[in-house]
Design a protein around this motif. Structure first.
Motif, short mmCIF file in Angstrom:
data_model
loop_
_atom_site.label_atom_id
_atom_site.label_comp_id
_atom_site.label_asym_id
_atom_site.label_seq_id
_atom_site.Cartn_x
_atom_site.Cartn_y
_atom_site.Cartn_z
N ILE A 111 0.86 -1.18 0.00
CA ILE A 111 0.00 0.00 0.00
C ILE A 111 0.90 1.23 0.00
CG2 ILE A 111 -1.78 1.28 1.25
CD1 ILE A 111 -2.79 -1.30 2.38
N SER A 112 0.62 2.16 -0.90
CA SER A 112 1.48 3.34 -1.00
C SER A 112 0.65 4.61 -1.03
CB SER A 112 2.35 3.25 -2.26
OG SER A 112 1.55 3.23 -3.43
N TYR A 113 1.29 5.67 -0.52
CA TYR A 113 0.72 7.02 -0.58
C TYR A 113 1.87 7.97 -0.84
CZ TYR A 113 -1.53 11.39 0.80
OH TYR A 113 -2.02 12.68 0.81
N GLY A 114 1.87 8.52 -2.03
CA GLY A 114 3.02 9.33 -2.43
C GLY A 114 4.25 8.45 -2.53
N ASP A 115 5.32 8.85 -1.83
CA ASP A 115 6.55 8.05 -1.85
C ASP A 115 6.66 7.11 -0.66
OD1 ASP A 115 6.86 9.96 0.07
OD2 ASP A 115 8.88 10.59 -0.56
N LYS A 116 5.60 7.01 0.14
CA LYS A 116 5.61 6.12 1.31
C LYS A 116 4.94 4.81 0.96
CE LYS A 116 5.64 9.90 4.66
NZ LYS A 116 4.93 10.54 5.79
N ARG A 117 5.60 3.71 1.33
CA ARG A 117 5.08 2.39 0.99
C ARG A 117 5.15 1.49 2.22
NH1 ARG A 117 5.17 2.09 -4.62
NH2 ARG A 117 6.33 3.82 -5.57
N ARG A 118 4.14 0.65 2.37
CA ARG A 118 4.09 -0.31 3.46
C ARG A 118 3.44 -1.60 2.97
NH1 ARG A 118 7.02 2.79 5.40
NH2 ARG A 118 7.15 3.60 7.53
N ASN A 119 3.94 -2.72 3.45
CA ASN A 119 3.27 -4.00 3.19
C ASN A 119 2.21 -4.22 4.27
OD1 ASN A 119 4.67 -4.85 0.88
ND2 ASN A 119 6.39 -5.56 2.12
N SER A 120 1.03 -4.59 3.85
CA SER A 120 -0.07 -4.76 4.79
C SER A 120 -0.87 -6.00 4.43
CB SER A 120 -0.98 -3.53 4.76
OG SER A 120 -2.13 -3.72 5.55
N SER A 121 -1.37 -6.69 5.45
CA SER A 121 -2.26 -7.82 5.23
C SER A 121 -3.64 -7.26 4.91
CB SER A 121 -2.32 -8.71 6.47
OG SER A 121 -3.24 -9.76 6.29
N VAL A 122 -4.02 -7.32 3.64
CA VAL A 122 -5.29 -6.75 3.20
C VAL A 122 -6.37 -7.82 3.29
CG1 VAL A 122 -6.54 -5.66 1.30
CG2 VAL A 122 -4.09 -5.18 1.64
N GLY A 123 -7.46 -7.47 3.99
CA GLY A 123 -8.57 -8.41 4.14
C GLY A 123 -9.75 -8.00 3.30
N GLY A 124 -10.34 -8.98 2.62
CA GLY A 124 -11.59 -8.76 1.91
C GLY A 124 -12.71 -9.29 2.79
N VAL A 125 -13.56 -8.40 3.32
CA VAL A 125 -14.50 -8.80 4.36
C VAL A 125 -15.89 -8.22 4.10
CG1 VAL A 125 -12.66 -8.99 6.08
CG2 VAL A 125 -13.85 -6.80 5.80
N TYR A 126 -16.83 -8.67 4.94
CA TYR A 126 -18.21 -8.18 4.92
C TYR A 126 -18.43 -7.24 6.10
CZ TYR A 126 -19.56 -11.34 1.17
OH TYR A 126 -19.67 -11.97 -0.06
N PRO A 127 -19.49 -6.41 6.07
CA PRO A 127 -19.71 -5.45 7.15
C PRO A 127 -19.78 -6.06 8.54
CG PRO A 127 -21.09 -4.88 5.27
CD PRO A 127 -20.43 -6.20 4.95
N VAL A 128 -20.31 -7.29 8.67
CA VAL A 128 -20.45 -7.93 9.98
C VAL A 128 -19.10 -8.19 10.64
CG1 VAL A 128 -20.42 -10.31 9.12
CG2 VAL A 128 -21.73 -9.74 11.20
N TYR A 129 -18.04 -8.17 9.84
CA TYR A 129 -16.69 -8.41 10.34
C TYR A 129 -16.32 -7.42 11.45
CZ TYR A 129 -11.59 -9.28 9.96
OH TYR A 129 -10.28 -9.60 10.20
N GLN A 130 -16.83 -6.20 11.36
CA GLN A 130 -16.48 -5.16 12.34
C GLN A 130 -16.85 -5.57 13.75
OE1 GLN A 130 -18.69 -1.39 12.23
NE2 GLN A 130 -16.80 -0.30 12.73
N GLU A 131 -18.07 -6.09 13.93
CA GLU A 131 -18.53 -6.49 15.26
C GLU A 131 -17.78 -7.72 15.76
OE1 GLU A 131 -20.62 -4.89 17.15
OE2 GLU A 131 -21.09 -3.35 15.68
N LEU A 132 -17.47 -8.63 14.84
CA LEU A 132 -16.76 -9.85 15.25
C LEU A 132 -15.34 -9.57 15.72
CD1 LEU A 132 -17.79 -12.46 12.51
CD2 LEU A 132 -18.85 -12.00 14.72
N ARG A 133 -14.67 -8.63 15.05
CA ARG A 133 -13.25 -8.41 15.31
C ARG A 133 -12.96 -7.08 16.01
NH1 ARG A 133 -9.40 -9.00 15.10
NH2 ARG A 133 -8.06 -9.27 13.32
N ASN A 134 -14.03 -6.40 16.43
CA ASN A 134 -13.87 -5.13 17.16
C ASN A 134 -12.99 -4.13 16.40
OD1 ASN A 134 -15.47 -6.03 19.30
ND2 ASN A 134 -13.73 -6.93 20.36
N THR A 135 -13.26 -3.98 15.12
CA THR A 135 -12.51 -3.02 14.29
C THR A 135 -13.34 -1.75 14.13
OG1 THR A 135 -13.39 -4.15 12.33
CG2 THR A 135 -11.18 -4.76 13.04
N PHE A 136 -13.36 -0.95 15.17
CA PHE A 136 -14.19 0.26 15.16
C PHE A 136 -13.39 1.46 14.67
CE2 PHE A 136 -15.96 -2.54 18.45
CZ PHE A 136 -17.21 -2.76 17.88
#
Length: 409
Positions: A111-136
């Motif tokens: 994932i990059s923004y301008g000249d900054k780059r980071r490797n990230s574990s990207v998840g493809g999820v559904y809306p209900v995932y937020q409540e299950l994993r407390n990603t508020f």
């Protein structure tokens, strides 16, 4: 003898033997403070451990793909078991005890923004995932919604540390980042949370996009995990057995083959943690009890000396008509008064030490000690037992003294 006269005599006796009295009271005071501090640390450590675990989700089970280790219906061993989205729906429909089941795609991407780059574990999820994993989300942003999935929008929700690394002090919401050279609009940032476990990467470094967008972008229907929660945590073990049966029928493997799919059920952790912290707090309480018992022995010793010094007084009171239980009550009151003075000072010191440790630098790991009603009640019960035990024998001996022998002193 009136209660006021008893206390007046008690303080006169304590004043006559100041050093001995101080050391005795100090033993009770230190034992009480130690007991309170140990129990407060135990409570804080338990709550912090629970808080850390909840950072990943409450009553959550994560299913991973595996491979068969037993032949079944003509199929050999070593066959990989891979999930698709319909598997999550199948579990929800077939197992009534499952409350929520949802698929999760996952892949490490740049994932990059301008000249900054980071490797990230990207998840493809559904809306209900937020409540299950407390990603508020942090106020000002939002989580994924159903419209994002229906329209396969290129929107992304990012972890708070990932946002900090890419954007610094800049507000990420509304900005565009490149995910594997594909533009995505940031719609929200993870609210900071404590998390000590994960199955890929800490959520603060992760990012999430709609599952439909992920599937289309990566050209795959194979999901990485299935997340589910039980309606009743007590049914967690029974649900696991049903999961193997349902998935065994679907993917043609032996339901007894536990390596065909992997299940990490955090409900097992909650059962373990209750037993573990019962043992830890019991051990800490036992240490505090023995420390307090040393002070109790000191109180018993000083009361034995007091009995010896006041034998003539005891003889006169008995001769004047005092009953044995009157003598026992007198010495019990004096014992509990000494314990009470030391306990009051110990409670005060223990509370002060607990308050002084509210900002310890390692509280993220061991928690913050706190003075709870439970701690206070346990300390009170232990003090009552120590006071009774340390006063019983001296009071019993005083009440059983021979009146004639006492008057001869």
């Amino acid at each position: 003898m009136s209660l006021s006269a008893l206390f007046k005599e008690l303080f006169q006796n304590l004043n006559q033997q100041r050093l001995r009295s101080f050391l005795t009271i100090f033993g009770i005071m230190w034992g009480t403070a130690t007991l309170i501090l140990l129990l407060a640390f135990g409570m804080g450590f338990r709550d912090q451990t629970v808080l850390n675990m909840r950072g990943m989700g409450d009553q959550l089970a994560i299913m991973f793909g595996g491979q068969t280790t037993k032949p079944f219906e003509g199929y050999g061993i070593g066959r990989p078991v891979r999930y698709r989205e319909q598997d999550a729906r199948l579990l929800k429909n077939e197992i009534a005890a499952i409350d929520v089941a949802t698929p999760e795609y996952m892949r490490s991407l740049e994932i990059s923004y301008g000249d900054k780059r980071r490797n990230s574990s990207v998840g493809g999820v559904y809306p209900v995932y937020q409540e299950l994993r407390n990603t508020f989300e942090v106020p000002g942003g939002r989580w994924l919604n159903q419209r994002d999935l229906d329209e396969r929008r290129r929107v992304i929700f990012i972890g708070n540390r990932l946002a900090e690394n890419l954007f610094g002090e800049e507000d990420p919401v509304g900005k565009q980042v490149m995910v594997a050279n594909t533009p995505f609009t940031v719609i929200g940032v993870l609210q900071e949370k404590i998390q000590n476990s994960s199955y890929s990467q800490q959520d603060r470094d992760r990012s999430f996009i709609p599952a439909t967008t992920f599937s289309a972008m990566m050209g795959t229907e194979i999901i990485n995990n299935i997340l589910y929660t039980p309606k009743d945590p007590a049914l967690a073990t029974a649900i696991q057995d049903q999961v193997y049966e349902v998935m065994g029928r679907k993917h043609r493997f032996d339901p007894t083959d536990r390596d065909a799919i992997g299940i990490w059920d955090t409900n097992e952790f909650w059962s373990f943690i209750n037993i573990m912290f019962l043992g830890i707090n019991g051990f800490l309480g036992l240490i505090g009890f023995f420390t307090l018992a040393v002070g109790g022995i000191g109180v018993a010793n000083i009361m034995f000396v007091v009995v010896q010094e006041r034998m003539k007084e005891i003889g006169i009171r008995r001769a004047a008509g005092a009953r044995r239980h009157h003598i026992m009550i007198q010495f019990f009151l004096e014992t509990f008064s000494i314990v009470g003075i030391g306990a009051a000072a110990g409670y005060l010191i223990g509370w002060f030490l607990v308050e002084a440790m509210q900002n310890i630098p390692i509280k993220e790991f061991v928690g913050t000690p706190y003075f709870s009603p439970q701690v206070g009640l346990i300390a009170f019960a232990v003090l009552g037992f120590v006071g009774f035990a340390s006063g019983l024998l001296p009071a019993w001996r005083a009440s059983r003294l021979d009146v004639v022998e006492c008057l001869r002193q």
